[in-house]
Each structure stands twice: as C-alpha cells, then as structure tokens.
Design an enzyme around this catalytic site. Sequence first.
Site, PDB file in Angstrom:
ATOM      1  N   ASP A  65       0.819  -1.215   0.000  1.00 22.33           N
ATOM      2  CA  ASP A  65       0.000   0.000   0.000  1.00 22.33           C
ATOM      3  C   ASP A  65       0.856   1.269   0.000  1.00 22.33           C
ATOM      4  OD1 ASP A  65      -2.046  -1.792   0.235  1.00 22.33           O
ATOM      5  OD2 ASP A  65      -2.897  -0.932   2.054  1.00 22.33           O
ATOM      6  N   HIS A 217       3.550  -2.295   3.292  1.00 26.07           N
ATOM      7  CA  HIS A 217       3.600  -0.909   2.820  1.00 26.07           C
ATOM      8  C   HIS A 217       4.975  -0.621   2.226  1.00 26.07           C
ATOM      9  CE1 HIS A 217       0.323  -0.962   5.746  1.00 26.07           C
ATOM     10  NE2 HIS A 217      -0.169   0.120   5.151  1.00 26.07           N
TER      11      HIS A 217
END
Length: 259
Positions: A65, A217
């Site tokens: 992400d 992430h």
Amino acid sequence: MGSKKRARRWGVLLVAAGLLFFVLSKVTAFPEKEVSKPSGAPADTKAAAAADGKPQGKVVYLTFDDGPSEWTGEFLDVLKQNNIKVTFFMQGSNLKRANLQDQVRRAVREGHYVGAHSMTHQYKKLYDEKQFVPEMKQTLSLIHQITGENPHLVRPPYGSAPGLNDKRLRDQIVQAEIKVWDWTIDSNDWNLKNRPREIVDNIKKQTKADLEVVLLHEKPQTLQVLPEIIDFYKQKGYQFAVYDETKHFHLNFMKDHRL
C-alpha cells in the site's frame, strides 16, 4: 408327424425370441450406466471448488500500500531478482508526482498489478463524507492515464470495516463496478520503523491458511526484510500470485460477495 414338426418349429422360435429379448435388454442398459454419475464424482468436486474463484493449493499474495514512493524502484528490484509478481495499491496524491510515474509504468511492465488506494487516505472524507467512490474512480483514472491499464480493484484505507459498514456506500461501489480487497495478514510494518524483525515475526505468527493475502507498505523497514519474507513463504511451499481480474474472489471484512 406334421404336428411334431410344428411344435419343434415353435420351440425354436420361442428360444430365439428369448435370446433376442435378453440381448436387447443388456444393450439398452449400457447407456444408462454410462450417463449416471455418483454425486461425489471428481469432475463435480473440481467445478465446485473453482466456483468461488479462489486458487487451489498453497498461495500467497504479497500486497503493498501507499505507493508509489521513493523506494518503489528498490522494491521492484528485489521482486525481479526473485521472479515474483505482486499487487500494489497506490495513492492518488503520490501518483500525481511526475518523478514517480516511471516506476508505476515499470511495475505494470514487469507483470505486477496496480490498484487504487484512494486520493487522500483520509477517513473522514472517504467514509463520513461518502467520498469513497469518487476518490477511487479518480485514482483508477490516474493509473489508466499513467499506464494505459484499466484496473477495477481497490483497497480501502484502514480496511473495509468499519468504513464500509453503510450498505448504501457498498451499493455505490457495486454500481461503479469497483472490487474491494482487504487482507488476511496484517504485518503492521508501517508502525515498526527500526524494528524490521517484528515485521517478519508478525507474518510468521499469522500465516496459517493455504490462501494468504499479506498487507505490507512501501516503507524502508519493509524493504529491508522483503527477501526474508519471500524466503519464508518459499520454505513453507507457497506459490506467489498476483491479482487477476478474470479470477476475482471476494476478500472483504464486510463479507459482501458483490465486492
């Protein structure tokens, strides 16, 4: 004499008729046996297993992400070295940065999937002010402008629960033909700066099912342990998969099969 011959002739005819009846009854029985199948036949089982779209066997989806970022190129280098394709969920505010767009194009060129992660990543705007669909459509449009692709998959910031509790909001998502993916494993990597060891430990503790979708992430600490994460899943016998729109399966905390 004539009556005896007639009797023998009738006897032969009766025997022949009996044999003919026996043969015909056996022949007509064969197709019936071939057509009927037990309810648990292997072909039926395979069809049922494939109906939900989920891949069979031990499969892991690594997902990243908040990109693109200054580290996207380095993530792509590690993935290329290991011949692994992953799924990115990128943020509109970052996609607008011209200096990062080459890495977005590279990700698509090298076989990765790029989905949307909203424009602002702001809970209030997305959920309280009901801007989820407009922001996701804008982000997907940006991805199209940069890469030429037409993705439909998004990841809700903070997950679909409780943000997408409102069915009216989910109805809007369905009408917009947007698909939603959450995750099965939260590495908590974003919150573990200078503590990369804990990222790996979190993943190992939570890996229990044959199908796993790992939330990661684009952070330096994640990049540092990415080779170790890959090795862990290889040793466990997992195959690495990238999201495929033609084989979508629902994976959202709301358990809404339409998304």
